[in-house]
Design a protein around this motif. Structure first.
Motif, PDB file in Angstrom:
ATOM      1  N   GLY A 126      -7.326 -43.853   3.769  1.00  0.00           N
ATOM      2  CA  GLY A 126      -6.911 -43.291   2.484  1.00  0.00           C
ATOM      3  C   GLY A 126      -7.921 -42.371   1.843  1.00  0.00           C
ATOM      4  O   GLY A 126      -7.628 -41.744   0.807  1.00  0.00           O
ATOM      5  N   ASP A 127      -9.123 -42.269   2.422  1.00  0.00           N
ATOM      6  CA  ASP A 127     -10.107 -41.324   1.879  1.00  0.00           C
ATOM      7  C   ASP A 127      -9.562 -39.899   1.991  1.00  0.00           C
ATOM      8  O   ASP A 127      -8.813 -39.577   2.930  1.00  0.00           O
ATOM      9  N   SER A 128      -9.952 -39.053   1.050  1.00  0.00           N
ATOM     10  CA  SER A 128      -9.426 -37.686   1.065  1.00  0.00           C
ATOM     11  C   SER A 128     -10.457 -36.704   0.539  1.00  0.00           C
ATOM     12  O   SER A 128     -11.379 -37.068  -0.197  1.00  0.00           O
ATOM     13  N   VAL A 129     -10.274 -35.460   0.923  1.00  0.00           N
ATOM     14  CA  VAL A 129     -11.120 -34.350   0.489  1.00  0.00           C
ATOM     15  C   VAL A 129     -10.203 -33.185   0.143  1.00  0.00           C
ATOM     16  O   VAL A 129      -9.231 -32.918   0.869  1.00  0.00           O
ATOM     17  N   VAL A 130     -10.508 -32.505  -0.938  1.00  0.00           N
ATOM     18  CA  VAL A 130      -9.750 -31.326  -1.362  1.00  0.00           C
ATOM     19  C   VAL A 130     -10.605 -30.092  -1.158  1.00  0.00           C
ATOM     20  O   VAL A 130     -11.789 -30.081  -1.509  1.00  0.00           O
ATOM     21  N   MET A 131     -10.007 -29.037  -0.587  1.00  0.00           N
ATOM     22  CA  MET A 131     -10.663 -27.739  -0.463  1.00  0.00           C
ATOM     23  C   MET A 131      -9.755 -26.701  -1.105  1.00  0.00           C
ATOM     24  O   MET A 131      -8.578 -26.614  -0.770  1.00  0.00           O
ATOM     25  N   ASP A 132     -10.314 -25.945  -2.025  1.00  0.00           N
ATOM     26  CA  ASP A 132      -9.514 -24.960  -2.753  1.00  0.00           C
ATOM     27  C   ASP A 132     -10.420 -23.855  -3.258  1.00  0.00           C
ATOM     28  O   ASP A 132     -11.656 -23.966  -3.216  1.00  0.00           O
TER      29      ASP A 132
END
Length: 398
Positions: free
Chosen positions: A268-274
């Motif tokens: 469930g870990d997540s990373v956002v790139m924007d």
């Protein structure tokens, strides 16, 4: 024809008055230095002189406005210079804190120094112009534009407009920049940022993202990268796409970007790139999150991963903030240079107006003194003639 004594006296007095008036007029011109003392002296020149004088006054008014604009911009440039130096110093400290060999006490020491820089930047953001007007509050310049809310977060309460001043008939110049555009924005050229979810519990860290192909049709889109762990198998998916096997330290290329993950994520870990403008653009929020991880002990693997990810994100955010401050400062410098150019043009214009005014109403002293002497001789001759004529009487012949 006989001329009466009364007529002779009246004509003589009239001639004397006329000569006296002409003499006094020339004397008045010499005393005032003006050829046109009264509008009746030369109505056309007097009318044109009024228009030239109005143009001179308007040009002087714009000159005074440029002085005010130059003072405001010079003060802003000085403050932005200090802010840029402070951000560079803060970045150096954050880079030092990324070093994995530092202890909690070392990081706490770095945090103490960083907090001092933070307070300095906040003070500069609330700088005044010496007259009690806040430089970065926009048109709402009577109160501090940056204040802390009850939670301790810095909020911008100033105006988002830019104060402008007319420095010439055809130029309305911004004479200040609002704090939102300086401390809570990034330049349009800022690239991508990555942010790990605050709820991550694994030891996942990231490097990048770096642009490798800006022509990719998906470049510029947001990437939500989610990890799933089932037994000994770890996979990731991008924007809900198909699951792909996760290999630590294996570069991943997607949407024109290249990034690398290391460590072991939890399910469930997540990373956002924007794009940077879609994530955190607030310099003060960057300071706060860096101080938060530095002032708290990092004992577990997930704590150390959060520390590493936060500091790496903060480094890029500070780079973007510094670029934005430098861009605004360059804009201020360009406006100061423009003021110099407009001043030079206005100075030449004033010289032209002064020359036109001189041609219209100023006195030619050589001609005036010559005429003054001539009028004086004429007046003396008229006085002498009057005395001689007055003495002519038939009684002298008896």
């Amino acid at each position: 024809m006989r001329i009466s004594t009364v007529t002779m006296f009246e004509q003589s007095v009239s001639s004397l008055n006329r000569q006296q008036a002409d003499f006094m007029k020339v004397g008045q011109q010499i005393a005032s230095g003006r050829r046109v003392v009264n509008p009746s002296d030369d109505p056309q020149a007097a009318s044109r002189a009024v228009r030239v004088a109005q143009s001179q006054a308007l040009t002087q008014q714009f000159t005074d406005a440029r002085v005010t604009a130059r003072n405001a911009l010079s003060q802003e440039e000085s403050v932005l210079n200090s802010v840029g130096d402070a951000i560079a110093s803060a970045r150096t400290l954050v880079l030092q804190a990324v070093n994995g060999t530092l202890s909690d006490a070392d990081r706490d020491s770095v945090a103490s120094e960083l907090r001092g820089i933070y307070e300095t930047v906040l003070g500069q953001a609330n700088a005044t112009d010496g007259n009690g007007r806040y430089l970065f509050g926009g048109y709402r310049d009577s109160s501090p534009p940056f204040v802390r809310d009850p939670a301790g977060d810095v909020q911008y309460v100033g105006d988002t407009n830019t104060r402008e001043q007319r420095i010439d008939a055809s130029r309305l110049m911004p004479v200040g920049d609002n704090g939102d555009a300086i401390f809570r924005s990034v330049h349009s050229s800022a690239g991508y940022l990555a942010e790990a979810d605050a709820g991550n519990t694994g030891s996942l860290t990231f490097a990048g993202p770096d642009t490798v192909n800006a022509a990719d049709p998906d470049y510029g889109s947001r990437l939500d990268i989610t990890f799933a762990v089932a037994g000994d198998v770890t996979t990731y998916s991008i924007n809900g796409g198909p699951a792909q096997p996760y290999t630590p330290a294996q570069p991943i290329q997607h949407a024109g970007l290249s990034f690398t993950f290391e460590g072991q994520p939890a399910d469930g870990d997540s990373v956002v790139m924007d794009r940077a403008e879609n994530l955190n653009t607030d310099l003060f929020a960057t300071f706060e999150k860096v101080l938060s991880v530095l002032e708290n002990p990092a004992t577990s693997a997930s704590d150390k991963a959060a520390l590493n990810n936060t500091l790496n994100s903060a480094l890029r955010e500070m780079d973007n903030s510094l670029d934005n401050v430098l861009t605004v400062r360059a804009s201020v410098g360009a406006r100061l240079n423009e003021l110099e150019v407009v001043d030079s043009v206005a100075s030449n214009r004033q010289l032209n107006y002064a020359e036109a005014m001189s041609d219209l109403v100023e006195l030619d002293y050589v001609s005036a003194i010559s005429e003054y002497t001539l009028r004086q001789v004429g007046l003396q001759a008229a006085q002498k003639a009057f005395v001689d004529i007055k003495g002519m009487t038939l009684f002298d012949r008896l």
